[in-house]
Design an enzyme around this catalytic site. Structure first.
Site, mmCIF file in Angstrom:
data_model
loop_
_atom_site.group_PDB
_atom_site.id
_atom_site.type_symbol
_atom_site.label_atom_id
_atom_site.label_comp_id
_atom_site.label_asym_id
_atom_site.label_seq_id
_atom_site.Cartn_x
_atom_site.Cartn_y
_atom_site.Cartn_z
ATOM 1 N N TRP A 103 -8.934 4.028 -12.014
ATOM 2 C CA TRP A 103 -7.754 3.759 -12.839
ATOM 3 C C TRP A 103 -6.473 4.161 -12.125
ATOM 4 O O TRP A 103 -5.462 3.447 -12.209
ATOM 5 C CB TRP A 103 -7.904 4.434 -14.210
ATOM 6 C CG TRP A 103 -9.119 3.915 -14.907
ATOM 7 C CD1 TRP A 103 -10.313 4.563 -15.070
ATOM 8 C CD2 TRP A 103 -9.307 2.591 -15.436
ATOM 9 N NE1 TRP A 103 -11.218 3.734 -15.689
ATOM 10 C CE2 TRP A 103 -10.639 2.525 -15.934
ATOM 11 C CE3 TRP A 103 -8.487 1.469 -15.555
ATOM 12 C CZ2 TRP A 103 -11.157 1.370 -16.525
ATOM 13 C CZ3 TRP A 103 -8.997 0.318 -16.147
ATOM 14 C CH2 TRP A 103 -10.322 0.270 -16.631
ATOM 15 N N ASP A 172 -1.771 9.484 -17.137
ATOM 16 C CA ASP A 172 -2.697 8.666 -17.908
ATOM 17 C C ASP A 172 -3.745 9.606 -18.500
ATOM 18 O O ASP A 172 -4.621 10.090 -17.793
ATOM 19 C CB ASP A 172 -3.349 7.632 -16.987
ATOM 20 C CG ASP A 172 -4.380 6.772 -17.707
ATOM 21 O OD1 ASP A 172 -4.665 7.031 -18.887
ATOM 22 O OD2 ASP A 172 -4.912 5.843 -17.065
ATOM 23 N N LYS A 196 -10.763 6.021 -26.700
ATOM 24 C CA LYS A 196 -11.732 7.034 -26.307
ATOM 25 C C LYS A 196 -11.672 8.246 -27.252
ATOM 26 O O LYS A 196 -12.631 8.532 -27.955
ATOM 27 C CB LYS A 196 -11.513 7.436 -24.848
ATOM 28 C CG LYS A 196 -11.802 6.254 -23.901
ATOM 29 C CD LYS A 196 -11.377 6.516 -22.486
ATOM 30 C CE LYS A 196 -11.348 5.241 -21.665
ATOM 31 N NZ LYS A 196 -12.666 4.688 -21.345
#
Lengths: 361, 361
Positions: A103, A172, A196
């Site tokens: 990511w 993030d 999540k």
């Protein structure tokens, strides 16, 4: 509820059962409105209460001062990868990134595609992202320093955040927001895809320090400017109402049922310790991340005999443990144990793993 | 179910009760997965079936050939306002827009902000957008011709689409998609925020003719390129799973319970006729849109004595009719009667309106 599985999915992931039950309970008539949450206007008093509750709980749980604003922006973390350099880079200044996996790499790629002066300040690519490169040297020249707090695919997590010496941190936190307390003051922006730890897919939560809004270039499209969302309390256009509603219920659950972020953190540590202890005491399972970089959210492991992994995952599913397959890009096994996964489920998994080892080891 | 109101909201709006009931029914265990729709992976067989069902039903209902692709993109119609000129304009060609109200105006503004050569080909602004400017002259030079098929705020709707003579039409169908049949062949792109006729808020449905993908500039951010969504079946990143799931159920309801778009159209015409007939036969109510431009979705009207409108809206709510207040930018009254609003609800509203006239007229 006997047909519910123990869900170790990496995201979208398990949500607290009491939250799901409440949604179901009021699904045809939200709070006496005579309408479903799917049918109420985003300009109604009902939705106003919901979005403001989500914002206020976020600020309380993360101890954010009034210098921060909480936004909801569709498009997931992936849209943030492009909005961040677009909105928050500064002329003649580099933008710094730390690369800890898939990511981070994507975030870097989007900044580079915009022609920004990207510096990869640190990386753990040399050992396949199995560790966190804690030794970060920020020279203070950058517009911001971007990193990924938890890496779902490689199972690593920053146990202590990098020190950028005054350069605003951008993080993030898609896979560990609301899982542990932290000091928000060095952060210019924090973002997290909801699916999540805080809700279903369909929004990113974006926490922006208000002074960062001064950087937003006026010529950007309305829907790509943080200022548009900040000025309209995330309702420049119709927001993803159901997703925000679910987030507000999940945050209420963390605050009122669990008892806050410190308690959540304690439970998360207990859960992770159960599995890591089993893995470390066994020659049958082996962890894939360095010990000082291990994630409390995503426990990645292999079987010493990798040929047994398929059987392990299949038998686990038969026993009601789902989502244990590692990310398709790396293989192996992974148990994602976000906030909503209870200690009971983790203990049950541990027992299954011990049994499997006894049978097959 | 006695506490459900008759919901005439403009969007988010009423959804079919059987769809809501099915969501509730399977909310804790989707299709034997042992997980909620909020908890399943978007890479699972369960979600694959859902998104493909939504796409296939869209193609069947709208009679789309394989030259079209159906995408789901977060950010609503408002993000499309900026993605369209970004992706589909062509060098040295103007982009044409028809201005029929608030949403068209916003679409134009976003194209202009990008420095595109925008031509306002037709407009009904001279009479406060109370009509559709059917007399459109497209000279064939434009990269595309953009229009809004139904204008929720002003209560107007194109009864016959403009002829662009080969220039691809681009249409914002947010408020009337799936409400009536049409010939898709002149369209290069059709988009619709889901929250009126096909689902909850949280996605736009984007129908793109595949040859238009050749126009997408390679340098755009990944999440702003139509090609990214087209190449990955809208799953480059985690899509808004719950929203797409609800859309798939609404489309199933249109196809299997209602019997398709032609039947849906017939019902929608009957519903609108009931209200327009009452309005036209009365000196007490007056329609705000020209008769040849009236919307079948949003019936906008005033009371001859505008001072009575507040009372009308309040009493309606007491009688279980919600959402009748006109948009905050124009005032007056509006009954939005999208697909999910049944003829029974519309008849009940008509009776209430007739009674109110009798009492107050």
């Amino acid at each position: 509820m006997t047909n519910r599985i123990n869900n170790f999915n990496a995201g979208p992931a398990a949500l607290p059962l009491p939250v799901l039950e409440q949604i179901r309970e009021e699904f045809l008539d939200l709070n006496g409105s005579g309408m479903s949450i799917l049918e109420i206007s985003h300009r109604s008093k009902w939705f106003d209460k919901i979005i403001n509750e989500a914002i206020e709980r976020t600020k309380r749980l993360l101890k954010l001062g009034d210098d921060f604003q909480v936004l909801f922006i569709q498009g997931g973390a992936s849209l943030q990868f492009c909005m961040i350099p677009m909105n928050l880079s500064l002329e003649n200044k580099p933008v710094d990134y730390i690369n800890t996996g898939t990511w981070s790499t994507k975030a870097i790629k989007e900044a580079e595609a915009q022609g920004k002066d990207v510096r990869a300040l640190a990386s753990s690519e040399d050992r396949n992202f199995a560790y966190i490169p804690y030794d970060v040297k920020e020279d203070g020249r950058a517009a911001y320093l971007h990193f990924t707090s938890n890496n779902t695919i490689k199972g690593t997590q920053w146990t202590k955040f990098p020190d950028a010496g005054g350069v605003p941190l951008i993080c993030d936190m898609s896979s560990d927001i609301m899982s542990r307390p932290f000091d928000a003051s060095p952060f210019g922006l924090i973002y997290a895809g909801a699916q999540k730890n805080i809700g279903p897919s369909g929004t990113a939560m974006v926490i922006i320090r208000k002074d960062m809004l001064d950087r937003v270039p006026s010529g950007l499209p309305s829907m790509l400017k943080y200022s548009t969302f900040a000025e309209k309390n995330s309702m420049f256009n119709t927001p993803p109402c159901f997703v925000i509603y679910t987030i507000s219920l999940v945050l209420r659950w963390i605050e009122e049922t669990i008892g806050g972020i410190d308690r959540m953190d304690q439970i998360n540590r207990e859960k992770a310790a159960l599995l890591y202890k089993l893995i470390d005491s066994s020659g049958f399972y082996k962890g894939t991340a360095d010990k000082d970089s291990r994630s409390l959210m995503n426990i990645t492991f292999r079987l010493a005999d990798e040929g047994l992994e398929k059987k392990f995952i299949a038998e686990a599913l038969e026993h009601g443990f789902g989502g244990l397959k590692g990310h398709r890009s790396v293989g192996g096994c992974r148990a994602s144990i976000y906030n909503a996964t209870g200690i009971v489920q983790v203990k049950a998994l541990k027992n299954f793993m011990a049994d499997f080892e006894k049978r097959e080891g």
